[in-house]
Design a protein around this motif. Structure first.
Motif, mmCIF file in Angstrom:
data_model
loop_
_atom_site.group_PDB
_atom_site.id
_atom_site.type_symbol
_atom_site.label_atom_id
_atom_site.label_comp_id
_atom_site.label_asym_id
_atom_site.label_seq_id
_atom_site.Cartn_x
_atom_site.Cartn_y
_atom_site.Cartn_z
ATOM 1 N N PHE A 1 0.831 -1.207 0.000
ATOM 2 C CA PHE A 1 0.000 0.000 0.000
ATOM 3 C C PHE A 1 0.862 1.252 0.000
ATOM 4 O O PHE A 1 2.088 1.178 0.123
ATOM 5 C CB PHE A 1 -0.965 0.033 1.182
ATOM 6 C CG PHE A 1 -0.390 -0.425 2.507
ATOM 7 C CD1 PHE A 1 0.877 -0.041 2.917
ATOM 8 C CD2 PHE A 1 -1.128 -1.244 3.355
ATOM 9 C CE1 PHE A 1 1.396 -0.448 4.134
ATOM 10 C CE2 PHE A 1 -0.618 -1.657 4.576
ATOM 11 C CZ PHE A 1 0.633 -1.248 4.964
ATOM 12 N N ARG A 2 0.225 2.402 -0.139
ATOM 13 C CA ARG A 2 0.934 3.666 -0.048
ATOM 14 C C ARG A 2 1.436 3.808 1.386
ATOM 15 O O ARG A 2 0.647 3.829 2.327
ATOM 16 C CB ARG A 2 0.005 4.820 -0.413
ATOM 17 C CG ARG A 2 0.722 6.158 -0.601
ATOM 18 C CD ARG A 2 -0.278 7.246 -0.959
ATOM 19 N NE ARG A 2 -1.001 6.944 -2.183
ATOM 20 C CZ ARG A 2 -0.562 7.209 -3.404
ATOM 21 N NH1 ARG A 2 0.631 7.755 -3.557
ATOM 22 N NH2 ARG A 2 -1.287 6.909 -4.461
ATOM 23 N N PRO A 3 2.748 3.866 1.593
ATOM 24 C CA PRO A 3 3.282 3.789 2.955
ATOM 25 C C PRO A 3 3.147 5.092 3.733
ATOM 26 O O PRO A 3 3.631 6.139 3.307
ATOM 27 C CB PRO A 3 4.758 3.441 2.724
ATOM 28 C CG PRO A 3 5.079 4.010 1.379
ATOM 29 C CD PRO A 3 3.816 3.910 0.573
ATOM 30 N N ASN A 4 2.472 5.000 4.869
ATOM 31 C CA ASN A 4 2.384 6.128 5.798
ATOM 32 C C ASN A 4 2.004 5.582 7.173
ATOM 33 O O ASN A 4 1.664 4.407 7.322
ATOM 34 C CB ASN A 4 1.381 7.185 5.315
ATOM 35 C CG ASN A 4 -0.007 6.617 5.058
ATOM 36 O OD1 ASN A 4 -0.627 6.056 5.942
ATOM 37 N ND2 ASN A 4 -0.473 6.726 3.817
ATOM 38 N N GLU A 5 2.042 6.434 8.173
ATOM 39 C CA GLU A 5 1.791 5.987 9.541
ATOM 40 C C GLU A 5 0.392 5.409 9.709
ATOM 41 O O GLU A 5 0.200 4.374 10.356
ATOM 42 C CB GLU A 5 1.997 7.156 10.514
ATOM 43 C CG GLU A 5 1.782 6.755 11.963
ATOM 44 C CD GLU A 5 1.929 7.922 12.924
ATOM 45 O OE1 GLU A 5 1.607 7.757 14.111
ATOM 46 O OE2 GLU A 5 2.360 9.004 12.480
ATOM 47 N N THR A 6 -0.598 6.058 9.126
ATOM 48 C CA THR A 6 -1.979 5.574 9.267
ATOM 49 C C THR A 6 -2.144 4.183 8.675
ATOM 50 O O THR A 6 -2.813 3.318 9.251
ATOM 51 C CB THR A 6 -2.953 6.552 8.589
ATOM 52 O OG1 THR A 6 -2.848 7.836 9.225
ATOM 53 C CG2 THR A 6 -4.385 6.068 8.703
ATOM 54 N N ALA A 7 -1.517 3.939 7.519
ATOM 55 C CA ALA A 7 -1.611 2.614 6.892
ATOM 56 C C ALA A 7 -1.003 1.548 7.792
ATOM 57 O O ALA A 7 -1.559 0.459 7.956
ATOM 58 C CB ALA A 7 -0.908 2.634 5.531
ATOM 59 N N GLY A 8 0.154 1.848 8.401
ATOM 60 C CA GLY A 8 0.785 0.893 9.300
ATOM 61 C C GLY A 8 -0.063 0.615 10.522
ATOM 62 O O GLY A 8 -0.203 -0.537 10.968
ATOM 63 N N TYR A 9 -0.641 1.665 11.077
ATOM 64 C CA TYR A 9 -1.497 1.548 12.262
ATOM 65 C C TYR A 9 -2.722 0.690 11.962
ATOM 66 O O TYR A 9 -3.029 -0.270 12.685
ATOM 67 C CB TYR A 9 -1.901 2.951 12.692
ATOM 68 C CG TYR A 9 -2.979 3.025 13.753
ATOM 69 C CD1 TYR A 9 -2.686 2.752 15.083
ATOM 70 C CD2 TYR A 9 -4.277 3.389 13.418
ATOM 71 C CE1 TYR A 9 -3.671 2.839 16.066
ATOM 72 C CE2 TYR A 9 -5.260 3.484 14.383
ATOM 73 C CZ TYR A 9 -4.961 3.203 15.707
ATOM 74 O OH TYR A 9 -5.937 3.287 16.663
ATOM 75 N N GLU A 10 -3.424 1.002 10.886
ATOM 76 C CA GLU A 10 -4.672 0.312 10.573
ATOM 77 C C GLU A 10 -4.420 -1.150 10.186
ATOM 78 O O GLU A 10 -5.188 -2.037 10.567
ATOM 79 C CB GLU A 10 -5.400 1.041 9.450
ATOM 80 C CG GLU A 10 -5.928 2.411 9.889
ATOM 81 C CD GLU A 10 -6.612 3.159 8.761
ATOM 82 O OE1 GLU A 10 -6.475 2.735 7.584
ATOM 83 O OE2 GLU A 10 -7.276 4.186 9.050
#
Length: 247
Positions: free
Chosen positions: A130-139
């Motif tokens: 996925f598009r890597p960012n903090e929210t993606a990692g968290y969810e």
């Protein structure tokens, strides 16, 4: 030298990348430094007439007669996963970037290399693109954990932002890093020393990367030595306190 520097970021979008390149080409550039979604993409072909004055951050690609600075993304994935595996973390959530992005694919190939070395196979249910960012990692961490509590003991992260998302999810779930979850990032963000605990991350030698880029640009601006070149960077692991041996 009387030139203007243009800096653009397409944020992992090939359409935005194409628009950036076309905008730069309209200025008749003397040198181009590009970190493309893929060195084999149609976007890179837009620079064909400027290949001798183009430096591509990525692996050398057949048919693209430009200069290359290989970033070692495959080795980065290897040392990231290996550090977790050698600490007994075999149930790792593997979070990569976008699947059609060359650096993400190379990173994942390196992760596969490490798993093969340990005689292990990757569980597809633990793999994300996925598009890597903090929210993606968290969810993503919460999604996998809530579907099967206790199924994760480590996180292989394509960038530090994803790792920070894992930190946030672990806090929400009351999990301890590194005792319950080992985490390794990639980028070696300067703030990693100040996370709790400090984040272990794969370090890209940015000073050397910058040196190569600037030497290349200056040679182009001064019409010096136009022979095509390929440079290679070797990332290393910056060990801190986000991984410990599994008990």
């Amino acid at each position: 030298h009387g030139y203007t520097t243009i800096v653009s970021s397409p944020h992992y979008s090939e359409e935005a990348e194409r628009n950036c390149i076309q905008s730069v080409l309209s200025r008749m550039p003397k040198a181009v430094i590009l970190s493309p979604a893929s060195p084999a993409s149609k976007n890179v072909k837009l620079l064909e007439e400027l290949y001798p004055n183009t430096l591509i951050l990525g692996e050398p690609t057949e048919g693209v007669k430009a200069n290359f600075l290989a970033l070692g993304n495959r080795h980065a994935g290897y040392i990231n996963a290996k550090h977790l595996l050698e600490n007994g973390r075999h149930n790792n959530l593997i979070m990569c970037g976008m699947k059609d992005y060359e650096s993400s694919l190379l990173f994942y190939q390196g992760v596969q290399d490490a798993y093969r070395e340990f005689g292990l196979t990757i569980d597809e249910n633990m793999l994300s693109w996925f598009r890597p960012n903090e929210t993606a990692g968290y969810e993503r961490f919460l999604e996998v954990w809530n579907a099967n509590p206790g199924c994760i003991d480590g996180a292989v992260c394509f960038c530090d932002s994803l790792a920070f998302g894992v930190y946030r999810a672990a806090r929400k779930l009351g999990l301890s890093i590194p005792e319950d979850i080992g985490v390794v990032g990639y980028d070696d963000n300067p703030t990693n020393d100040f996370t709790n605990p400090p984040l272990t991350s794969v370090h890209q030698p940015k000073d050397l990367l910058t040196q190569y880029c600037m030497e290349f640009a200056l040679k182009c601006l001064k019409n010096e030595d136009t022979a095509l070149r390929t440079w290679q960077l070797e990332p290393v692991l910056s060990q801190r306190n986000s991984v410990c041996p599994k008990k």
